[in-house]
Design a protein around this motif. Structure first.
Motif, PDB file in Angstrom:
ATOM      1  N   GLU A 201       1.212  -1.304  -0.084  1.00 19.92           N
ATOM      2  CA  GLU A 201      -0.089  -0.207  -0.324  1.00 19.92           C
ATOM      3  C   GLU A 201       0.805   0.926  -0.367  1.00 19.92           C
ATOM      4  N   PRO A 203       2.787   3.732  -1.553  1.00 18.10           N
ATOM      5  CA  PRO A 203       3.043   4.394  -2.933  1.00 18.10           C
ATOM      6  C   PRO A 203       4.567   3.970  -3.187  1.00 18.10           C
ATOM      7  N   HIS A 206       6.148   0.621  -2.988  1.00 19.08           N
ATOM      8  CA  HIS A 206       5.550  -0.066  -4.242  1.00 19.08           C
ATOM      9  C   HIS A 206       5.879  -0.082  -5.324  1.00 19.08           C
ATOM     10  N   GLU A 301       2.328   4.137 -13.511  1.00 20.06           N
ATOM     11  CA  GLU A 301       2.845   4.111 -12.408  1.00 20.06           C
ATOM     12  C   GLU A 301       3.792   5.460 -11.814  1.00 20.06           C
ATOM     13  N   TRP A 305       3.572   9.023 -10.119  1.00 15.34           N
ATOM     14  CA  TRP A 305       4.557   9.541  -8.730  1.00 15.34           C
ATOM     15  C   TRP A 305       5.046  10.820  -8.945  1.00 15.34           C
ATOM     16  N   LYS A 308       2.455  12.983  -8.117  1.00 14.04           N
ATOM     17  CA  LYS A 308       2.070  13.332  -6.612  1.00 14.04           C
ATOM     18  C   LYS A 308       3.022  13.924  -6.446  1.00 14.04           C
TER      19      LYS A 308
END
Length: 465
Positions: A201, A203, A206, A301, A305, A308
């Motif tokens: 979970e 980030p 991961h 992904e 990211w 983010k």
């Protein structure tokens, strides 16, 4: 020349020589019998004459090693990690046992005994050269055969310098290196990797695990990436990742003694008085500089990211300190290797359903999967993993060839033992031409004479047909 003098119950061999600086010196050696002294006298005179005389030197193993380390580390451009590990090996595994021995007095037998002692020595018996009080449980965990082999490798190199320095004539190590008990690496198959990835979970964790599983990246290589290393339009839109740096935690003492050109950047300390620094350095080998291709899910992904990271900076611009790395904390500071390892261990503890492997085991799992998918194309996989040579990759991942070897064994089993050894019945030959017969010209003429008129006419037609 040398001479023999009787001193009490012993005999002394006296001789003159010049030290390394050319200064005249006088040496003497004592023996119990005149015969021993006479033999040594002859040997010394021969060595002085042909230039093979070994100048007496009191240098100890400890002194020799600490003289060798700066030379070796500079010559071969050691990384801070290699420097720290080598110094620790000398401090904790060599000096406490043979450090005070004179280099010239050390024999192969002494090294054999030393290795035997190490084989019975608990891990962590010495730390920074100081003997530790270990618990009963700690005493049961002995040094691995790999550690002893590494000691042998270090000593072999160091003593080769001692030979060059004219301290000794030959290396006093055993001919055969200590054997290494190779344990099979614990790895995950592709189903386990995907199942594990789907349970993470965090980030940042991961993404890091995803990159290690798909691209076989090392932990330091992942954390050493910067946004500029990503090119989402390259390779016809597939996207590429350029690997050219690695992040590492290094002791400041080691950094001061090594080539500064090995380090690209040193991050500011987060705590005062810290004995180590977080650095960006050159990768492990030249082959580690490589370009990797993104998978579509990884590309998505990575893009998410980066969004983010922008959001984190917009949320608190006054507190945000952009370190420039791809992997950052919400405050913009770099994610250090020890923090990523901590997150991974916490996740691992929460998921006992997966067989426990260290973070680096993800790289081994990935490399194994790639080799199986490529039918053992070591050269192509080497381009992804960044191993120095394909042979290193082959030695490390030889187990990937078990499947094709097993299939070959099954084919042999199916074909070899099922052969029909019953003698085959002779088959009638159809349209078989008679074998040619060799006859001489004289025999042909004799046969023609014996023919009647009709046979001769037939022969004539056949010849002119």
């Amino acid at each position: 020349m040398a001479s023999i003098m009787k001193r009490g119950d012993s005999y002394s061999v006296r001789y003159k020589y010049k030290d390394h600086s050319g200064k005249p010196c006088e040496g003497w050696e004592s023996f119990k019998t005149r015969k021993e002294a006479q033999e040594r006298k002859i040997t010394v005179e021969k060595e002085l004459l042909d230039g093979t005389f070994l100048v007496p030197d009191t240098m100890t193993v400890e002194e020799m090693l600490y003289k060798w380390i700066p030379i070796q580390s500079t010559k071969h451009k050691w990384s801070p990690k290699t420097y720290t590990q080598s110094v620790a090996m000398v401090q904790n595994l060599i000096v406490p046992y043979i450090g005070k021995r004179k280099v010239q007095e050390l024999r192969t037998y002494d090294i054999e005994k030393f290795y035997a002692t190490l084989a019975k020595t608990p891990c962590g018996q010495y730390v920074h050269g100081v003997k530790q009080d270990l618990s009963k449980k700690q005493k049961k965990r002995l040094l691995s055969s790999t550690s002893i082999h590494e000691v042998h490798t270090l000593l072999k190199t160091a003593f080769s310098y001692a030979v060059e320095w004219d301290l000794i004539h030959k290396i006093p190590l055993p001919r055969d290196a200590p054997k290494v008990n190779i344990e099979e690496r614990t790895i995950w198959d592709e189903k386990t990797m995907l199942a594990a990835l789907q349970t993470i979970e965090n980030p940042a964790l991961h993404l890091a695990v995803h990159m290690s599983m798909v691209l076989s990246l090392r932990e330091g290589e992942i954390l050493g990436l910067q946004p500029s290393d990503l090119n989402f339009d390259a390779a016809d839109g597939r996207g590429t990742i350029s690997v050219s740096k690695t992040m590492q935690r290094a002791n400041k003492d080691a950094l001061e003694k090594l080539d500064p050109n090995q380090v690209y950047h040193t991050f500011p300390d987060r705590r005062e008085g810290s004995k180590s620094s977080l650095i960006l350095k050159k990768p492990k080998t030249k082959k580690s500089n490589r370009v990797l291709y993104m998978t579509k899910p990884l590309k998505e992904e990575l893009q998410a990211w980066l969004e983010k990271l922008k959001q984190d900076e917009q949320n608190a611009p006054e507190k945000y300190s952009n370190c420039g790395q791809l992997f950052r904390l919400p405050d913009g500071l770099p994610i250090a290797p020890e923090l990523l390892t901590k997150w991974y261990r916490l996740w691992r503890a929460e998921h006992p359903e997966f067989e426990q492997i260290v973070f680096h085991g993800l790289r081994h799992s990935s490399a194994t999967y790639q080799l199986l998918q490529s039918d053992g194309d070591f050269k192509s996989v080497q381009g992804n993993t960044g191993h120095a040579t394909a042979s290193v990759l082959m030695d490390t991942y030889a187990h990937t060839q078990d499947k094709p070897r097993l299939e070959l064994t099954e084919k042999i089993e199916a074909n070899f033992y099922s052969q029909d050894l019953t003698p085959a019945a002779p088959q009638p030959r159809q349209n078989e031409k008679p074998a040619a017969t060799k006859i001489s010209g004289k025999e042909i003429l004799e046969a023609i004479r014996l023919m009647d008129a009709d046979e001769r006419r037939e022969l004539t037609r056949a010849l002119f047909a």
